[in-house]
Structure formats: C-alpha cells, structure tokens
Write an enzyme that holds these catalytic residues in place. Structure first.
Site, PDB file in Angstrom:
ATOM      1  N   SER A   7      -6.098   3.111  -2.897  1.00  0.00           N
ATOM      2  CA  SER A   7      -4.882   2.666  -2.209  1.00  0.00           C
ATOM      3  C   SER A   7      -5.324   2.086  -0.874  1.00  0.00           C
ATOM      4  O   SER A   7      -6.313   2.540  -0.289  1.00  0.00           O
ATOM      5  CB  SER A   7      -3.953   3.855  -1.964  1.00  0.00           C
ATOM      6  OG  SER A   7      -3.010   3.539  -0.965  1.00  0.00           O
ATOM      7  N   ASN A   9      -3.152   2.007   1.600  1.00  0.00           N
ATOM      8  CA  ASN A   9      -2.129   2.502   2.514  1.00  0.00           C
ATOM      9  C   ASN A   9      -2.727   3.558   3.459  1.00  0.00           C
ATOM     10  O   ASN A   9      -3.111   4.637   3.013  1.00  0.00           O
ATOM     11  CB  ASN A   9      -0.993   3.093   1.659  1.00  0.00           C
ATOM     12  CG  ASN A   9       0.136   3.641   2.489  1.00  0.00           C
ATOM     13  OD1 ASN A   9      -0.062   4.086   3.611  1.00  0.00           O
ATOM     14  ND2 ASN A   9       1.329   3.598   1.921  1.00  0.00           N
ATOM     15  N   GLY A  11      -1.373   5.486   5.592  1.00  0.00           N
ATOM     16  CA  GLY A  11      -0.595   6.727   5.641  1.00  0.00           C
ATOM     17  C   GLY A  11      -1.026   7.680   4.538  1.00  0.00           C
ATOM     18  O   GLY A  11      -1.171   8.887   4.754  1.00  0.00           O
ATOM     19  N   ASP A  68       0.128   7.406  -8.238  1.00  0.00           N
ATOM     20  CA  ASP A  68       1.192   6.471  -8.591  1.00  0.00           C
ATOM     21  C   ASP A  68       2.488   7.265  -8.553  1.00  0.00           C
ATOM     22  O   ASP A  68       2.548   8.396  -9.032  1.00  0.00           O
ATOM     23  CB  ASP A  68       0.974   5.868  -9.980  1.00  0.00           C
ATOM     24  CG  ASP A  68       1.783   4.589 -10.145  1.00  0.00           C
ATOM     25  OD1 ASP A  68       1.735   3.723  -9.258  1.00  0.00           O
ATOM     26  OD2 ASP A  68       2.496   4.456 -11.152  1.00  0.00           O
ATOM     27  N   TYR A 153      13.425   4.391  -1.456  1.00  0.00           N
ATOM     28  CA  TYR A 153      14.742   4.866  -1.881  1.00  0.00           C
ATOM     29  C   TYR A 153      15.228   6.069  -1.068  1.00  0.00           C
ATOM     30  O   TYR A 153      16.296   6.622  -1.364  1.00  0.00           O
ATOM     31  CB  TYR A 153      14.707   5.224  -3.374  1.00  0.00           C
ATOM     32  CG  TYR A 153      14.322   4.044  -4.262  1.00  0.00           C
ATOM     33  CD1 TYR A 153      15.287   3.123  -4.659  1.00  0.00           C
ATOM     34  CD2 TYR A 153      13.006   3.851  -4.674  1.00  0.00           C
ATOM     35  CE1 TYR A 153      14.944   2.037  -5.457  1.00  0.00           C
ATOM     36  CE2 TYR A 153      12.648   2.765  -5.470  1.00  0.00           C
ATOM     37  CZ  TYR A 153      13.621   1.866  -5.854  1.00  0.00           C
ATOM     38  OH  TYR A 153      13.278   0.786  -6.642  1.00  0.00           O
ATOM     39  N   HIS A 179       7.453  15.111  -3.907  1.00  0.00           N
ATOM     40  CA  HIS A 179       6.609  14.897  -5.080  1.00  0.00           C
ATOM     41  C   HIS A 179       5.147  14.671  -4.675  1.00  0.00           C
ATOM     42  O   HIS A 179       4.244  15.224  -5.264  1.00  0.00           O
ATOM     43  CB  HIS A 179       7.160  13.691  -5.860  1.00  0.00           C
ATOM     44  CG  HIS A 179       7.399  12.471  -5.012  1.00  0.00           C
ATOM     45  ND1 HIS A 179       8.102  12.499  -3.835  1.00  0.00           N
ATOM     46  CD2 HIS A 179       6.994  11.174  -5.157  1.00  0.00           C
ATOM     47  CE1 HIS A 179       8.145  11.294  -3.308  1.00  0.00           C
ATOM     48  NE2 HIS A 179       7.470  10.474  -4.088  1.00  0.00           N
ATOM     49  N   ARG A 180       4.929  13.875  -3.603  1.00  0.00           N
ATOM     50  CA  ARG A 180       3.556  13.584  -3.174  1.00  0.00           C
ATOM     51  C   ARG A 180       2.898  14.820  -2.574  1.00  0.00           C
ATOM     52  O   ARG A 180       1.727  15.100  -2.828  1.00  0.00           O
ATOM     53  CB  ARG A 180       3.566  12.452  -2.147  1.00  0.00           C
ATOM     54  CG  ARG A 180       2.519  11.385  -2.412  1.00  0.00           C
ATOM     55  CD  ARG A 180       2.538  10.253  -1.404  1.00  0.00           C
ATOM     56  NE  ARG A 180       3.821  10.027  -0.794  1.00  0.00           N
ATOM     57  CZ  ARG A 180       4.791   9.305  -1.346  1.00  0.00           C
ATOM     58  NH1 ARG A 180       4.589   8.720  -2.497  1.00  0.00           N
ATOM     59  NH2 ARG A 180       5.953   9.165  -0.740  1.00  0.00           N
TER      60      ARG A 180
HETATM   61  P1  IMP Z   1       3.738   4.219  -4.603  1.00  0.00           P
HETATM   62  O1  IMP Z   1       3.201   4.365  -5.976  1.00  0.00           O
HETATM   63  O2  IMP Z   1       3.595   5.459  -3.762  1.00  0.00           O
HETATM   64  O3  IMP Z   1       3.259   3.002  -3.896  1.00  0.00           O
HETATM   65  O4  IMP Z   1       5.328   4.074  -4.737  1.00  0.00           O
HETATM   66  C1  IMP Z   1       5.932   3.056  -5.520  1.00  0.00           C
HETATM   67  C2  IMP Z   1       7.371   2.896  -5.126  1.00  0.00           C
HETATM   68  O5  IMP Z   1       8.120   4.069  -5.443  1.00  0.00           O
HETATM   69  C3  IMP Z   1       7.608   2.685  -3.626  1.00  0.00           C
HETATM   70  O6  IMP Z   1       7.496   1.337  -3.285  1.00  0.00           O
HETATM   71  C4  IMP Z   1       9.029   3.206  -3.465  1.00  0.00           C
HETATM   72  O7  IMP Z   1       9.957   2.215  -3.836  1.00  0.00           O
HETATM   73  C5  IMP Z   1       9.100   4.331  -4.476  1.00  0.00           C
HETATM   74  N1  IMP Z   1       8.748   5.622  -3.827  1.00  0.00           N
HETATM   75  C6  IMP Z   1       7.658   6.395  -4.071  1.00  0.00           C
HETATM   76  N2  IMP Z   1       7.670   7.485  -3.292  1.00  0.00           N
HETATM   77  C7  IMP Z   1       8.784   7.409  -2.538  1.00  0.00           C
HETATM   78  C8  IMP Z   1       9.335   8.256  -1.519  1.00  0.00           C
HETATM   79  O8  IMP Z   1       8.780   9.297  -1.120  1.00  0.00           O
HETATM   80  N3  IMP Z   1      10.486   7.830  -0.983  1.00  0.00           N
HETATM   81  C9  IMP Z   1      11.126   6.686  -1.364  1.00  0.00           C
HETATM   82  N4  IMP Z   1      10.652   5.860  -2.279  1.00  0.00           N
HETATM   83  C10 IMP Z   1       9.482   6.227  -2.879  1.00  0.00           C
END
Ligand code: IMP
Length: 197
Positions: A7, A9, A11, A68, A153, A179-180
């Site tokens: 990633s 990112n 953060g 993911d 969201y 969740h994370r």
């Molecule tokens: P990623 O896989 O963490 O990059 O998340 C993919 C997409 O899922 C993000 O662009 C958000 O639209 C949504 N998403 C994932 N985690 C969150 C969260 O903790 N809050 C809000 N949206 C989330």
C-alpha cells in the site's frame, strides 16, 4: 526481518507499524520500492489482499503484507463490496460514492451493513500458507451524513450501540473498534506466533 507493505498509504503504514512494534519486522512502503500497482481482479477482499501481497513480494523479493477492505451492504447483495473505492466510477470521490449508496438504498428498510478488512502476510510470492486475518464491523447506513472524521463511507455508517457514525468517533476509538483495527490486531498476534516458532 524486512517486509513490504502493499500500500502507498502512509496512514496505513503508521497504523500497522504501531501494531507490529513488538515484533522483529521492519515494514517498508511499496511506494518506496517502486512497486507498480497490482490488478485487483478478485471477487473477495481476501483474494484481492492475496493478489496485492503476491505482486509486491514478487517485485521486491521480500515478504509482503497487504490489506483490502470496504463496505458490504446486505440489501444491495454485498455492494459496494470490493468496488467500494470505485463504486460510482473509476475516478469517483467519496461524495460520489456516498451519493450513489444513498440513492441505491431508497425504498429499502434493511439498512444493515458492515465494514470488512482482510489482511494477509506472505513469506514469498509462492508461499502456499499465507497468514490471514479478517475484521468485521457492523453498523447501519443512514441517509443524512454526520461527523467530520474518517473518510469514505464513515459519515453514513452508524454504530447503533454508540449512537454515533464512524465519522463522529475520535480516530483512536475508531482504530480500536474498526474492521482494520480488528484485523491488524489478529495479524500481529498470528505473526507473533509464527515468528516465535
Ligand atoms: P481500502 O482497501 O482500505 O483502500 O478501502 C477501499 C475503500 O473502502 C475505501 O476507498 C472506502 O471507500 C472504503 N472503506 C474502507 N475502510 C473504510 C473505513 O474505515 N471507513 C470508510 N470507508 C472505508
């Protein structure tokens, strides 16, 4: 041990590095190692996390960690799901995605939803036994956005027992519940057990 985080990112790197602090792992962002973007063609979060980790591990010859995540809405058959970031199109903003979500739910009384996160660790690109951790955070989708924190969201994701959206939670509280956060804690524990062997 060095490992690449699939990633770019900063953060996520900070959050995960903090969770893995007690382990002998130096986490390096894939953007510092010139890894090209992986094709996220899986149907599930777990498949996409594996694809990203395998890709980063292949390109760097290092063990890899990938995550993911996204939003799953029951009344929409699981959408936005693995397309959460691009729900309203490839160049969609958070506002575009939220607008599409609220429109899709017009007339639906079932507002239950969950954020889901898959985290994987691969020793090498052909590792047949990845470590896998998942996290699931339940809530309800509300039409009117509330709160300024978070991203994606969050302003529409109400946690009923707290009476707050995830965008109304202080970041630390969100990290503990989310969740994370759940998946990160579980992967750190699994890595601790595996490296201890
Ligand atoms: P990623 O896989 O963490 O990059 O998340 C993919 C997409 O899922 C993000 O662009 C958000 O639209 C949504 N998403 C994932 N985690 C969150 C969260 O903790 N809050 C809000 N949206 C989330």
């Amino acid at each position: 041990m060095k490992a690449v985080l699939a990633s770019g990112n900063p953060g996520k790197l900070r959050e995960l590095a903090a969770l893995l602090a007690g382990l002998d792992i130096e986490l390096i962002s894939q953007s510092d190692l010139n890894v090209t973007p992986a094709a996220e063609t899986g149907q599930t979060f777990v498949e996409n996390a594996l694809l990203k980790a395998r890709h980063a591990s292949r390109q760097t010859a290092l063990p890899a960690i990938a995550d993911d995540s996204g939003l799953v809405v029951r009344a929409l058959g699981g959408a936005p799901g693995v397309r959460s970031a691009r729900y309203a199109g490839d160049a969609a903003t958070d506002a575009d995605n939220n607008r599409k979500l609220i429109r899709a739910l017009v007339g639906h009384s079932d507002r239950s939803a969950w954020f889901y996160c898959a985290l994987v660790f691969l020793q090498h690109p052909k590792d047949p036994s990845p470590l896998l951790a998942t996290g699931l955070w339940r809530g309800q989708i509300i039409d009117q956005p509330r709160g300024e924190n978070g991203f994606g969201y969050d302003p529409h994701f109400l946690i009923p027992h707290l009476g707050k959206t995830s965008a109304e939670l202080p970041p630390q509280q969100k990290n503990q519940l989310s969740h994370r956060g759940q998946a990160g804690g579980a992967l750190a524990a699994a890595l601790g057990r595996s490296l201890g062997n």
